[in-house]
Design a protein around this motif. Structure first.
Motif, short mmCIF file in Angstrom:
data_model
loop_
_atom_site.label_atom_id
_atom_site.label_comp_id
_atom_site.label_asym_id
_atom_site.label_seq_id
_atom_site.Cartn_x
_atom_site.Cartn_y
_atom_site.Cartn_z
N LYS A 78 -66.38 -22.61 -81.21
CA LYS A 78 -65.74 -23.88 -80.39
C LYS A 78 -64.57 -24.20 -80.82
N PRO A 79 -62.27 -23.69 -80.63
CA PRO A 79 -61.28 -23.68 -80.78
C PRO A 79 -61.80 -25.43 -80.37
N LEU A 80 -61.39 -26.47 -81.47
CA LEU A 80 -60.55 -28.05 -81.08
C LEU A 80 -59.97 -28.39 -80.33
N LYS A 81 -60.46 -28.92 -79.23
CA LYS A 81 -58.78 -29.82 -78.82
C LYS A 81 -58.17 -31.04 -79.61
N VAL A 82 -56.92 -30.16 -79.91
CA VAL A 82 -55.92 -31.42 -81.17
C VAL A 82 -54.98 -31.63 -80.25
N VAL A 83 -54.79 -33.41 -80.43
CA VAL A 83 -54.10 -34.13 -79.51
C VAL A 83 -52.32 -34.61 -80.24
N ILE A 84 -52.08 -34.12 -80.57
CA ILE A 84 -51.14 -34.03 -80.78
C ILE A 84 -49.66 -34.63 -80.41
N ILE A 85 -49.15 -36.47 -80.67
CA ILE A 85 -48.60 -37.40 -80.07
C ILE A 85 -47.41 -37.75 -80.93
N GLY A 86 -46.56 -36.99 -79.46
CA GLY A 86 -44.46 -36.40 -79.80
C GLY A 86 -44.03 -34.83 -80.64
N ALA A 87 -43.41 -34.29 -79.60
CA ALA A 87 -42.91 -33.45 -79.80
C ALA A 87 -41.24 -32.85 -80.38
N GLY A 88 -41.65 -33.99 -82.10
CA GLY A 88 -40.43 -33.93 -82.68
C GLY A 88 -40.66 -32.08 -83.45
N ALA A 90 -42.44 -32.72 -86.71
CA ALA A 90 -43.82 -32.63 -87.77
C ALA A 90 -44.44 -31.94 -86.16
N GLY A 91 -44.47 -32.38 -84.73
CA GLY A 91 -45.65 -32.44 -83.71
C GLY A 91 -46.00 -30.86 -83.64
N LEU A 92 -44.00 -30.08 -83.65
CA LEU A 92 -44.53 -28.77 -82.67
C LEU A 92 -44.95 -28.05 -83.83
N SER A 93 -44.60 -28.46 -84.86
CA SER A 93 -45.26 -27.76 -86.14
C SER A 93 -46.30 -27.49 -85.83
N ALA A 94 -47.09 -28.61 -85.99
CA ALA A 94 -48.51 -28.51 -85.88
C ALA A 94 -49.31 -28.29 -85.01
N ALA A 95 -48.40 -28.47 -83.61
CA ALA A 95 -48.87 -27.45 -82.85
C ALA A 95 -48.85 -25.60 -82.74
N LYS A 96 -47.82 -25.41 -83.57
CA LYS A 96 -47.47 -24.24 -83.71
C LYS A 96 -48.84 -24.01 -84.68
N LYS A 522 -47.28 -28.63 -90.59
CA LYS A 522 -47.97 -27.61 -91.45
C LYS A 522 -49.25 -28.18 -91.95
N LEU A 523 -48.96 -29.15 -93.03
CA LEU A 523 -49.67 -29.27 -93.76
C LEU A 523 -50.87 -30.19 -93.48
N ALA A 524 -50.71 -30.55 -92.20
CA ALA A 524 -51.86 -31.10 -90.91
C ALA A 524 -52.68 -30.66 -90.63
#
Length: 577
Positions: A78-88, A90-96, A522-524
């Motif tokens: 079951k995929p995790l829903k990961v809430v990321i605070i920030g669309a800079g 760092a945040g967009l990289s984590a989301a990608k 990416k590390l996050a």
């Protein structure tokens, strides 16, 4: 995400705009003469250069391997829903990269523009202005991999492999370090040895001797020098003060917007290490347009195509905890509640410090954030009524007030204008000017530009005239890399089981840079994926429910925090190299 917004930006039109059609050819402009004493005039052809081949660089391969690891990660039941605070970045990289690993990122951005520290807006004339003058180095392996993975490599406009410095005592003239196309470190050595204007041979030799410990003992030595400022290290190693004056004042301001009397030597040694060890490390590129459209939007398109979400103008007010101290949900200032399985803060450190829940504050991991703060930066755009004689490159001004600048009407395809120049300049250090009126800052800038362009610009505008300008003030930008800051930088994995950090201030080897921001995200993402595989975090039974729900505003301390966030929002965004 930067939840800090500039006053100038608040007055600008910030709504979503369509992606521009990329021009298929690179425009060329006339040859530009750069005066060089004792060497005669140099002709610099203003054009873009082919993309360097990074594939043999160990750092590029390492970054590619991490990307591949995340793409190949075992898919959770079951995929995790990961809430990321920030669309800079760092945040967009984590989301990608979380979407690449099979999870569902939900990105919350407090403003209505992507990019955080690389945000940009359009003015009433449709002209872009940015939070900073952003340069993409060859020594940015994760960013170079990101461009390749998004299939947008052609959006980087590579310039010739040079570093160009203004000559303060010779108005209108520049000194160049030209890197031949041969392997490192020989290209850098030749570039330094070939320039006899800025440093004498004895000074070069003394500086080289000073660098020997870093060469012999490597990264361990580099990290140990964090306790020293650049100036302290130079004197300890017996390097003449003039080396600092001629080269490292300009470099310090370009790297972290502060002087070498304050900057950690680890920052300079890290940059020199990458520049001297990688053939294309110091080669520079400009993005072909505004970062929110040309870089950030493709990242959003990537993870939303895989089921992720992004919500703009979703400013976080409270991190709500469960009884065990883990994150239960996020309360937004608009009354909504956001729920997920895992949470990543990609906010600037100054905002994160405001939002740390009371229960977390005694933890050493969060207490160390008190040792970090953002550095003030001012970015300036000036549109002139004529085309100035300049170079298709980044220029180090070596000015007391200015760091670096570029004629964006020449260097950037989106901003190209063959008849009129638009200079973008970084005003640094900015701590004594951040509270001054825009008119004062422009007047001081024009005085400096008169020295850089003596035949074309006068401070009184009797020559080139200003058509318009924008001053973007950033009281709290990237973390201030003063001596001794390394011990305060947190890892991406926090002691809270479902909470992680991303941002250039977190532990990663590329420090306060765009590469550092992307790498931290990416590390996050890697930390989340690893913890899922270990069974330390998992999808909750509620993860199939909508991420956003309505909630009543929480009383108590909330109004105070909202007031603090709003005060910061009324003052700034951020710029990054």
């Amino acid at each position: 995400m930067s939840q800090l917004m500039s006053k100038t930006a608040l007055r600008a039109r910030t709504g979503a705009v369509p992606m521009p059609n990329q021009r298929c050819s690179v425009r060329r402009v006339q040859r530009t003469t750069v005066g060089i004493r004792n060497r005669g005039a140099l002709n610099v052809v203003c054009k873009d250069y082919p993309r360097p081949d990074f594939t043999d660089a160990a750092t590029y391969q390492e970054a590619a391997a991490l990307s591949a690891k995340l793409r190949a990660a075992p898919r959770p039941a079951k995929p995790l829903k990961v809430v990321i605070i920030g669309a800079g970045l760092a945040g967009l990289s984590a989301a990608k990269y979380l979407s690449d690993a099979g999870h569902i990122p939900i990105v919350l951005e407090g403003r209505n523009v992507l990019g955080g520290k690389v945000a940009a807006w359009k003015d009433e004339d449709g002209d872009w202005y940015e939070t900073g003058l952003h340069i993409f180095f060859g020594a940015y392996p994760n960013i170079q991999n990101l461009f390749r993975e998004l299939n947008i490599e052609n959006r980087l406009q590579w310039k010739e492999h040079s570093m160009i410095f203004a000559m303060p005592n010779l108005p209108g003239e520049f000194s160049r370090f030209d890197f031949p196309d041969i392997p490192a470190p020989w290209n850098g050595i030749i570039a330094i040895l070939s320039n006899n204007q800025m440093l004498t041979w004895p000074e070069k030799i003394q500086f080289a001797i000073g660098l020997l410990p870093a060469i012999i003992f490597g990264q361990k030595y580099v990290e140990e020098q964090d306790k020293l400022t650049v100036t302290e290290w130079m004197r300890k190693q017996g390097v003449p003060d003039r080396v600092n004056d001629e080269v490292f004042i300009a470099m310090a301001k370009a790297l972290n917007f502060i002087d070498p009397d304050d900057l950690s030597m680890t920052v300079v040694l890290t940059a020199l290490n990458r520049f001297l060890q990688e053939r294309h490390g110091s080669k520079m590129a400009f993005l072909d347009g505004a970062p929110p459209e040309r870089l950030c939007q493709p990242m959003v398109d990537h993870f939303t195509a895989k089921g992720g979400e992004i919500k703009m103008e979703a400013r976080v007010r409270d991190i709500v905890l469960n009884d065990d101290g883990s994150v239960k949900n996020l309360q937004l200032t608009n009354g909504e509640t956001v729920e997920g399985d895992v949470y990543i803060s990609a906010m600037p450190v100054d905002i994160m410090k405001l939002l740390v829940p009371e229960k977390w504050k005694p933890m050493p991991y969060f207490k160390q954030l008190d040792g970090l703060e953002g550095v003030p930066v001012i970015n300036i755009h000036i549109w002139f009524d004529r085309k100035l004689t300049t170079v298709d490159h980044l220029l180090f001004s070596r000015s007391p007030l200015l760091s670096v600048y570029a004629d964006m009407s020449t260097t950037c395809r989106e901003y190209y204008d063959e008849k009129k120049s638009m200079l973008e300049l970084v005003f640094a250090p900015a701590k004594d000017w951040i509270g001054r009126a825009d008119e004062d800052i422009i007047a001081a800038t024009m005085t400096e530009l008169e020295r850089l362009f003596p035949t074309e610009i006068s401070a009184d505008q009797s020559k080139a005239k200003i058509r318009k300008y924008k001053v973007i003030k950033t009281p709290l930008s990237v973390y201030k890399s003063t001596a001794g800051r390394e011990e305060f930088r947190p890892t991406q994995r926090s002691p809270v089981k479902n909470f992680y950090l991303a941002g250039d201030y977190t532990k990663q080897k590329y420090l306060a840079s765009m590469e550092g921001a992307v790498f931290s995200g990416k590390l996050a993402a890697e930390a989340v994926v690893e913890d899922v595989l270990k069974g330390q975090v998992s999808a909750s039974s509620s993860s199939g429910q909508p991420a956003l729900a309505t909630a009543a505003l929480v009383a108590g301390s909330a109004p105070v925090l909202v007031g603090l966030l709003q005060a910061l929002a009324n003052s700034s965004s951020a710029g990054q190299m």
